[in-house]
Design an enzyme around this catalytic site. Structure first.
Site, PDB file in Angstrom:
ATOM      1  CE  LYS A 173      -3.839  -2.370   2.419  1.00  0.00           C
ATOM      2  NZ  LYS A 173      -4.846  -2.857   3.441  1.00  0.00           N
ATOM      3  CD  GLN A 228      -3.609  -4.299   6.347  1.00  0.00           C
ATOM      4  OE1 GLN A 228      -3.680  -3.379   5.741  1.00  0.00           O
ATOM      5  NE2 GLN A 228      -4.007  -5.604   5.743  1.00  0.00           N
ATOM      6  CG  ASP A 276     -10.068  -0.125   4.467  1.00  0.00           C
ATOM      7  OD1 ASP A 276      -9.771  -0.587   3.260  1.00  0.00           O
ATOM      8  OD2 ASP A 276      -9.366  -0.322   5.605  1.00  0.00           O
TER       9      ASP A 276
END
Ligand code: GUN
Length: 302
Positions: free
Chosen positions: A54, A98, A121
Site C-alpha cells: 500500500k 490494517q 476502506d
C-alpha cells in the site's frame, strides 16, 4: 481457451497512471497532494506485506504517505486517540487501519472511530449506508467490490438488465458488490441474487448468471457445468492450497487457487478473471482512488 481474460494486473496499471496524472494536476492547481496514513498494529507478516505494498503504491502515484506502526500491545484507548489525531489532521485524507487487530482491541469500535469522510476502506457504517442509498450519496465504495465493478466496466461487459449472481454474503465483498450492481447507473442496473452456505441449490442459481461473482473462500467451489456459456466470471477467492519454490526468487511461495475451477471454466465463460492476477491487484488500486476522491471531495472537485 475461449474466455477473454480480465487481468487485474493490466487494469491496475491503467488506473494508477490515471491517478498519477490527476494527482500531478491537483498539485499544480491547488498545491496539495492526497495524504494517506496506514496504521499497522503488531508484526503479522501478512499485514506487513499488505501495508508495504500500500505504501509503495501510494508513493508511486505521488501521495503523501505516513506509515504509523504501533506495537502489538498498544491499548485500545491509545489506538482510538491516534485515530482521533489523524481525524483532526488536515493533511490526511485517508486513514487505513490494517486488519486484523490484536484480540484485546475491539475492531468495530476502532473502525467506527474513523471519520467517515476519511474512511477510504469504506467500512464505516455511514459509508455502508451511503453505498446502500447509491447515486451521489456514495463516497467510498469498499475497495474490493469497487475494483470488481471497475473490471467489469473496463472489460466492456453489459451489466444493464444482466442476471448477476453473487456467491458469498460477507460485509467486505458479497453484500456490497450485490448492492452496487443493483443500483441505477453505469456498470450496474443489474438483477441481483446473493447465494450463500444455506442456499438450497447453488448450481441452479449460478447457471442463470450472466455475471457470476464468487467470493466464498472455497477452492474450486464453482464447477464448469455451473457456468452459463459466455458468462462473465469474477473469481474473488484467494485460497492457499500449498507451497512451491518460486522459479524467479528460489524462495518458498504459496500456491494460490480461486473459488472457480479456472482451467475448465475458461473453456465455457466469455470473460474470466485469473487467480492470482485478477481481482487481487484491484483492491489496493481502488484504495488509492478512494484516497484521491477524498481530497477531491474536500476541494469541492467532486
Ligand atoms: N486486511 C486485509 N484486507 C484489508 C483491507 O482491505 N483493509 C484493511 N483495513 N485491512 C485489511
Amino acid at each position: 481457451m475461449s474466455a477473454k481474460l480480465i487481468k487485474g494486473t493490466e487494469i491496475r496499471e491503467e488506473i494508477l497512471e490515471e491517478i498519477t496524472k490527476e494527482v500531478a494536476e491537483i498539485k499544480e492547481k491547488h498545491g496539495v497532494v492526497p495524504g494517506l496514513v496506514t496504521i499497522l498494529v503488531g508484526e503479522s507478516p501478512a499485514s506487513i506485506s499488505y501495508v508495504t505494498l500500500k505504501i509503495k503504491t501510494a508513493h508511486r502515484v505521488g501521495f503523501n504517505e505516513i506509515q504509523d506502526s504501533q506495537s502489538e500491545d498498544i491499548s485500545e484507548a491509545d489506538l482510538l486517540a491516534l485515530i482521533d489525531k489523524y481525524n483532526n489532521d488536515d493533511s490526511i485524507n485517508g486513514i487505513l487501519v490494517q486488519l486484523p487487530l490484536p484480540k484485546h482491541i475491539n475492531e468495530k469500535k476502532v473502525l467506527n472511530a474513523i471519520d467517515p469522510d476519511k474512511d477510504v476502506d469504506g467500512f464505516h457504517p455511514v459509508n455502508v449506508g451511503r453505498l446502500m442509498i447509491g447515486g451521489d450519496e456514495v463516497k467510498f465504495p469498499p475497495c474490493t467490490p469497487f475494483g470488481i465493478q471497475e473490471m467489469i466496466i473496463r472489460a466492456g461487459v453489459e451489466t444493464s438488465g444482466a442476471e448477476v449472481v453473487v456467491v458469498g454474503r460477507s460485509n467486505i465483498v458479497g453484500k456490497p458488490i450485490a448492492n452496487m450492481m443493483v443500483q441505477k447507473g453505469p456498470g450496474a442496473n443489474s438483477t441481483v441474487t446473493i447465494v450463500h452456505t444455506r442456499t438450497k441449490d447453488l448450481a441452479a442459481h449460478c447457471k442463470r448468471a450472466d455475471i457470476l461473482i464468487v467470493a466464498a473462500g472455497v477452492p474450486d467451489l464453482v464447477k464448469p457445468e455451473w457456468i452459463k456459456p459466455g458468462a462473465c466470471v469474477i473469481d474473488v477467492g484467494v485460497n492457499r492450497v500449498g507451497e512451491k519454490i518460486s522459479e524467479k526468487t528460489g524462495k518458498k511461495i504459496a500456491i494460490l487457487k480461486g473459488d472457480v475451477d479456472f482451467d475448465a471454466a475458461k473453456e465455457i465463460a466469455g470473460y474470466i478473471t485469473p487467480v492470482p492476477g485478477g481481482v487481487g491487484p484491484m483492491t489496493i488500486t481502488m484504495l488509492m482512488l478512494n484516497t484521491l476522491k477524498s481530497l477531491k471531495f474536500k476541494l469541492g472537485l467532486m
